[in-house]
Design a protein around this motif. Sequence first.
Motif, mmCIF file in Angstrom:
data_model
loop_
_atom_site.group_PDB
_atom_site.id
_atom_site.type_symbol
_atom_site.label_atom_id
_atom_site.label_comp_id
_atom_site.label_asym_id
_atom_site.label_seq_id
_atom_site.Cartn_x
_atom_site.Cartn_y
_atom_site.Cartn_z
ATOM 1 N N ASP A 246 0.849 -1.192 0.000
ATOM 2 C CA ASP A 246 0.000 0.000 0.000
ATOM 3 C C ASP A 246 0.884 1.242 0.000
ATOM 4 O OD1 ASP A 246 -2.373 1.449 0.033
ATOM 5 O OD2 ASP A 246 -2.345 1.641 2.213
ATOM 6 N N ASP A 248 0.101 5.697 0.201
ATOM 7 C CA ASP A 248 -0.767 6.867 0.117
ATOM 8 C C ASP A 248 0.085 8.025 -0.391
ATOM 9 O OD1 ASP A 248 -2.470 8.971 0.330
ATOM 10 O OD2 ASP A 248 -2.834 8.782 2.489
ATOM 11 N N GLY A 249 -0.093 8.356 -1.653
ATOM 12 C CA GLY A 249 0.725 9.392 -2.265
ATOM 13 C C GLY A 249 0.108 10.766 -2.258
ATOM 14 N N SER A 250 -1.041 10.931 -1.611
ATOM 15 C CA SER A 250 -1.729 12.223 -1.656
ATOM 16 C C SER A 250 -0.900 13.345 -1.039
ATOM 17 C CB SER A 250 -3.086 12.124 -0.957
ATOM 18 O OG SER A 250 -2.926 11.694 0.389
ATOM 19 N N GLY A 251 -0.234 13.055 0.056
ATOM 20 C CA GLY A 251 0.589 14.082 0.692
ATOM 21 C C GLY A 251 1.772 14.467 -0.171
ATOM 22 N N GLU A 253 1.875 14.313 -3.473
ATOM 23 C CA GLU A 253 1.383 15.071 -4.618
ATOM 24 C C GLU A 253 1.199 16.541 -4.307
ATOM 25 O OE1 GLU A 253 -2.112 12.816 -5.375
ATOM 26 O OE2 GLU A 253 -1.158 11.514 -6.868
ATOM 27 N N ALA A 254 0.975 16.851 -3.039
ATOM 28 C CA ALA A 254 0.759 18.244 -2.627
ATOM 29 C C ALA A 254 2.059 18.975 -2.305
ATOM 30 C CB ALA A 254 -0.159 18.276 -1.408
ATOM 31 N N VAL A 261 2.872 11.605 -9.121
ATOM 32 C CA VAL A 261 3.329 10.386 -8.467
ATOM 33 C C VAL A 261 2.910 9.234 -9.372
ATOM 34 C CG1 VAL A 261 3.050 8.842 -6.497
ATOM 35 C CG2 VAL A 261 3.228 11.312 -6.133
ATOM 36 N N ARG A 263 2.606 5.191 -10.053
ATOM 37 C CA ARG A 263 2.649 3.825 -9.536
ATOM 38 C C ARG A 263 2.159 2.877 -10.611
ATOM 39 N NH1 ARG A 263 -0.448 0.692 -4.471
ATOM 40 N NH2 ARG A 263 0.506 -1.333 -4.986
ATOM 41 N N LEU A 285 7.731 9.742 -0.196
ATOM 42 C CA LEU A 285 6.995 8.625 -0.779
ATOM 43 C C LEU A 285 7.522 7.299 -0.238
ATOM 44 C CD1 LEU A 285 4.714 8.140 -2.836
ATOM 45 C CD2 LEU A 285 6.475 7.920 -4.608
#
Length: 749
Positions: A246, A248-251, A253-254, A261, A263, A285
């Motif tokens: 898993d 979580d790339g949202s942070g 990307e900001a 990002v 994957r 990341l």
Amino acid sequence: MSSAFEPSRRSLLKGTGALVVSFSLPRKGSAQETQQPAPLSDTPTKRPGSLEDTPFLDAWIRIDAEGKITVFTGKAELGQGIRTAILQVAAEELDVEPGIIELVTADTGRTPDEGFTAGSQSMQNSATAVRHAAAQTRALLFEEAGRRLGVPVDGLKAENGSISTSDGQSARYGELVAGLDLHVEASTSSPLKPPDAHRQIGKSLARVDIPAKVTGGIAYVHDLRLEGMLHARVVRPPSYDAKLRDVDGSGVEAMPGVVAVIRDGNFLAVAAEKEFQAISAMRALARAAQWDETETLPDQENLPTALRALEREVGTVAEAGTLDLSGDRFEATFTRPYQIHGSIGPSCAVAHMDEREGMRVWSHTQGVYPNREAVAEMLALPIERVRVVHMEGSGCYGQNGADDAAGDAALIASKLPGRPVRVQWMREQEHAWEPFGPGMVMSVAAELGSDGLISDWTYDVWSNIHSTRPGGAAALLAARHKAEGFTPKTPELKISPAGSGDRNANPLYVIPNKRVLWHFLPDMPLRVSALRALGAYANVFAIESTIDELAIRAGVDPVDFRLRHLDDQRARDVVERAASAFGWANGSLPRGRGKGFAFARYKNLAAYLALAVEVEVEPATGRARVVRAAAAIDSGEAVNPDGIHNQVQGGILQAASWTLYEQVTFDRTRITSVDWSSYPILRFASVPDSVQVEVIDRPGEPFLGTGEAAQGPTAGAVANAVRNAIGARLYDLPLTHSRIKEAFRASAT
């Protein structure tokens, strides 16, 4: 397959007085897809060098209407000086100065397909092709000049791009090309200039690639900056078989400057406007990624046992006479660990996906055509939509991370069309993920006859094929890590004259009864591929160590012992020259110092090299340092003697570093030697005081190559010198401080 760049150039430039490169080439290693014209010559012999595979003269030489000369080679400059040497042979046969020639190196859009720049074959294959193409082009220019000027060819002379007569008439090359067509197949023989007429060959011309490297110019792919270029970094898995559970790339990307990002399965990367933004995003990341890992690596302490257990089949490399090892024989087992290429600069590549032109990649790969095929397969693109252009990178001599970085950049660029993408690996990624030089095990048994000569010899090597290229998309990490990943094919045992894992396993010495076996390992627990000299490094180390032990048993000087077993005069010449240059017969050495000697002919068919070294050993610490070295090399006709000196000196230093310091370390899950502290190499303080190289020039003889000739003899000579200094033989590479100290203590008790 026809080059995408062929169709219109000839028709557009026809009649302008220009001869340009416009050629059809079969892909290296593939069936020819276009019907080629019949050869002009009916001679059944092969064309010289790479002309056999790429026979058209205009694939190698271009002369335009202004007289500008361009030479093309499919080989890559890796720091070995090949650009300079090829310019010299072309200038020699065209009767011009090297400085007026433009040389284009490996580029799938412009140059012949010469496969990989590997195996010390650039001079043998590419320089030979260029030399003969230039000589045949020169002959055509003379014929045209004779026709135009109305004089016999033997009444003409060429100089500085012009052909003239004794009465003052002349015609420049640019004028003459209007009446010529070089899109013809080369003959099998060429009117080469005789050695006594050479003005460029045999001259130590200054390297043409050096100025940009020492003045801050654009010398390496790392220096390339394209308009609108993005910087990218890849997040590698922590171990070979790790699976990305898993992320979580949202942070990420900001974060400032982050563009995307990416994957795709286990492939994870980030692209940003600026380089440090990409590095910061990569680290964030990596912290966000969750991986599942399993133990897949062997116990390093029992690596030789683990390697032997991987044996699948046995091949006979050489066999002669009838063995009888029933007497007092010498037996030993030698080992080599995994070793890295040790490129000081991490791998790098730039890729650009353009809607009209397709994918273009700038890479320090050693094989632009095989890399193009791999990238095209990975991205499911037609081959003609991919172009790979070579730019220099940090030296590696083999397959480091260059091809992988090209794959990374191409995959990321395919997700971000329209903008160039630059990928550079981090140091820990290079150390952990590049393909290593393979671990090996070598066992020797040998016996002396009543005459003091070697009568019987058996040699067994446990090794894989050493080179996993070309391997298509599956050779690229990015392709392996994609969701729809590619799986490498299982290698097959293939015994060839040049050898691979068995390279130089068959000693060149005269031995009446011998057997050489290759215990083939199809799989390796660590990722591996080509490292300078392939199996020759470890095989020569084991053979030359054994030769010294047999010389001691026979009570004969090591140099004399070797000469008694050599019937090749060129081999004898390098042995005698190296011994003389070193001063081998000049008395004894101070306490704590030893001297060692070694010899090999690379691949048993290329360059001859003999080497003597002096080492100093500190008994209290076990530290060994090569104090001085003297080598003699015969690599055929010497085009650039200074270049040969450079190659041999560099090979000696690199192999000395392998022999005294280098080994990959790992636990049951991960590679642990991920920096220069955990993977030490030769430092400036340990460099020899002098490295003397004697070049035996053979004017008129074929080029034999130089780049890898020193690797095996260096290991053998250093090991023999340590043996001479401490009175004990070490069998396991590297000869570390702790191993030398332990052996010295054991020999003193």
